[in-house]
Design a protein around this motif. Sequence first.
Motif, short mmCIF file in Angstrom:
data_model
loop_
_atom_site.label_atom_id
_atom_site.label_comp_id
_atom_site.label_asym_id
_atom_site.label_seq_id
_atom_site.Cartn_x
_atom_site.Cartn_y
_atom_site.Cartn_z
N SER A 38 3.09 11.85 5.04
CA SER A 38 2.55 12.89 5.92
C SER A 38 1.08 13.17 5.63
O SER A 38 0.30 13.43 6.55
N LEU A 39 0.70 13.14 4.35
CA LEU A 39 -0.69 13.40 4.00
C LEU A 39 -1.63 12.30 4.47
O LEU A 39 -2.79 12.56 4.79
N ILE A 40 -1.14 11.07 4.50
CA ILE A 40 -2.00 9.94 4.91
C ILE A 40 -1.96 9.72 6.42
O ILE A 40 -2.99 9.59 7.07
N TYR A 41 -0.77 9.70 7.00
CA TYR A 41 -0.62 9.26 8.38
C TYR A 41 -0.49 10.39 9.40
O TYR A 41 -0.54 10.14 10.59
N GLY A 42 -0.33 11.62 8.92
CA GLY A 42 -0.22 12.75 9.84
C GLY A 42 1.03 13.56 9.56
O GLY A 42 2.00 13.06 8.97
N ASP A 43 1.01 14.81 9.98
CA ASP A 43 2.13 15.72 9.71
C ASP A 43 3.28 15.42 10.66
O ASP A 43 3.37 15.98 11.75
N ASN A 80 -6.77 1.84 4.78
CA ASN A 80 -6.88 3.11 5.51
C ASN A 80 -8.16 3.84 5.10
O ASN A 80 -8.59 3.76 3.95
N HIS A 81 -8.74 4.56 6.05
CA HIS A 81 -9.94 5.36 5.81
C HIS A 81 -9.56 6.82 6.03
O HIS A 81 -9.69 7.36 7.13
N HIS A 82 -9.07 7.46 4.96
CA HIS A 82 -8.59 8.83 5.07
C HIS A 82 -9.77 9.79 5.18
O HIS A 82 -10.80 9.60 4.51
N PRO A 83 -9.66 10.84 6.01
CA PRO A 83 -10.80 11.74 6.24
C PRO A 83 -11.28 12.48 4.99
O PRO A 83 -12.46 12.84 4.91
N THR A 84 -10.40 12.72 4.01
CA THR A 84 -10.84 13.41 2.79
C THR A 84 -10.75 12.52 1.54
O THR A 84 -11.60 12.61 0.66
N ALA A 85 -9.74 11.66 1.45
CA ALA A 85 -9.57 10.83 0.26
C ALA A 85 -10.46 9.59 0.28
O ALA A 85 -10.71 8.98 -0.76
N GLY A 86 -10.93 9.20 1.46
CA GLY A 86 -11.78 8.02 1.57
C GLY A 86 -10.98 6.73 1.72
O GLY A 86 -9.86 6.73 2.24
N LEU A 87 -11.54 5.63 1.25
CA LEU A 87 -10.92 4.31 1.42
C LEU A 87 -9.69 4.18 0.54
O LEU A 87 -9.74 4.37 -0.68
N LEU A 88 -8.55 3.81 1.17
CA LEU A 88 -7.29 3.61 0.46
C LEU A 88 -6.75 2.23 0.80
O LEU A 88 -6.76 1.83 1.97
N VAL A 89 -6.26 1.52 -0.21
CA VAL A 89 -5.74 0.16 0.00
C VAL A 89 -4.29 0.13 -0.49
O VAL A 89 -3.98 0.58 -1.60
N ASN A 140 -4.39 -2.02 -6.69
CA ASN A 140 -5.19 -1.81 -7.90
C ASN A 140 -6.67 -1.99 -7.63
O ASN A 140 -7.39 -2.67 -8.37
N ASP A 141 -7.15 -1.41 -6.55
CA ASP A 141 -8.59 -1.46 -6.28
C ASP A 141 -8.99 -0.23 -5.48
O ASP A 141 -8.16 0.50 -4.93
N ASN A 142 -10.28 0.03 -5.44
CA ASN A 142 -10.86 1.17 -4.71
C ASN A 142 -10.32 2.52 -5.20
O ASN A 142 -10.32 3.49 -4.44
N ASP A 143 -9.85 2.58 -6.43
CA ASP A 143 -9.36 3.84 -7.01
C ASP A 143 -8.32 4.51 -6.12
O ASP A 143 -8.27 5.74 -6.01
N THR A 144 -7.49 3.71 -5.47
CA THR A 144 -6.52 4.26 -4.52
C THR A 144 -5.55 5.21 -5.21
O THR A 144 -5.28 6.31 -4.69
N LYS A 146 -7.11 8.61 -6.17
CA LYS A 146 -7.36 9.37 -4.94
C LYS A 146 -6.08 9.99 -4.39
O LYS A 146 -6.07 11.13 -3.92
N LEU A 147 -4.99 9.23 -4.45
CA LEU A 147 -3.71 9.76 -3.96
C LEU A 147 -3.20 10.88 -4.85
O LEU A 147 -2.66 11.88 -4.34
N ASN A 148 -3.39 10.74 -6.16
CA ASN A 148 -2.98 11.81 -7.06
C ASN A 148 -3.73 13.10 -6.76
O ASN A 148 -3.15 14.18 -6.76
N ASN A 149 -5.01 12.98 -6.50
CA ASN A 149 -5.81 14.15 -6.14
C ASN A 149 -5.35 14.76 -4.84
O ASN A 149 -5.23 15.99 -4.71
#
Length: 279
Positions: free
Chosen positions: A142-147, A233-242, A265-269, A272-275
């Motif tokens: 829900s946080l990544i793709y929408g509520d 994915n390019h999340h509006p607040t978390a940024g680039l996620l792989v 294991n790249d782009n600090d995915t 970012k998700l933990n945050n």
Amino acid sequence: MEQSNNTRLDELAQFLRTRRARISPEQVGLPNMGRRRTPGLRRGEVAQLSGVSVDWYTWLEQARNIQVSAQVLENIARALQLDSNERNHLFLLALQQLPADLTPVENTISLTLQNFLDLQGTSPAYVTDQRLNIVAWNKAASLIYGDYGAMSTRERNTVWRTFTSRYVRELLQGNWETHARHRLAHFRASYGKFVGDPWWMELIGDLNQVSAEFRAWWPQHNVLNGPEGKKINHHPTAGLLVFEQISFLVSDSPHLTVTINIPANDNDTLPKLNNLLSE
């Protein structure tokens, strides 16, 4: 090849005989005409209930290589009171394919399955049905793709959302067309089981109205099944996620597909998700 086909027909014949033996005349509304040499229904009774000739049904139980239609198999499944697993087995033995269920299957999500989704933690996970509707999800999804909880059933359809949601286009950015074509090809492959079904026809008609890309690509008849592999994915607040994607069917509900997007294991995915999940 011939030996394999004969083995399959033998299995079909034995399966029908065992299913017939467990059904009494009273269970199917037929009078019991006294003691029987063997338990269960007679071949003639199954033929009568299925709307076929006694000879034809006898040939089926004799493992003869005869033409069998899906409608007749449905009639036999009802006559023998087969459950869903037995019905699928009957179709696989007789036609080497599963039945095309034109009636919607109840999308009951067990507590165990929902717990499994929730335990994926930082891996966005969700369940789709035969219509490619999202029917269950975890917090990360829900946080990544929408509520999803705030969406209508139509909005939770992954094909509709792919072609109509501005958020999805922004999330995928340069990968949107690849994703959309893959999603549409998956949708086309699923549609093959439900050609002419009103629900599918309505959605296809509505997509033709609202999406130029859908109008252009639908006539191409591309079909595809399976996961998409790496997702960016390019999340509006978390940024680039792989993510790396994996999908599988639910064993006791094979019309449901579980999809899990595992942080790469790249782009600090992962950090970012933990945050994102801790906010």
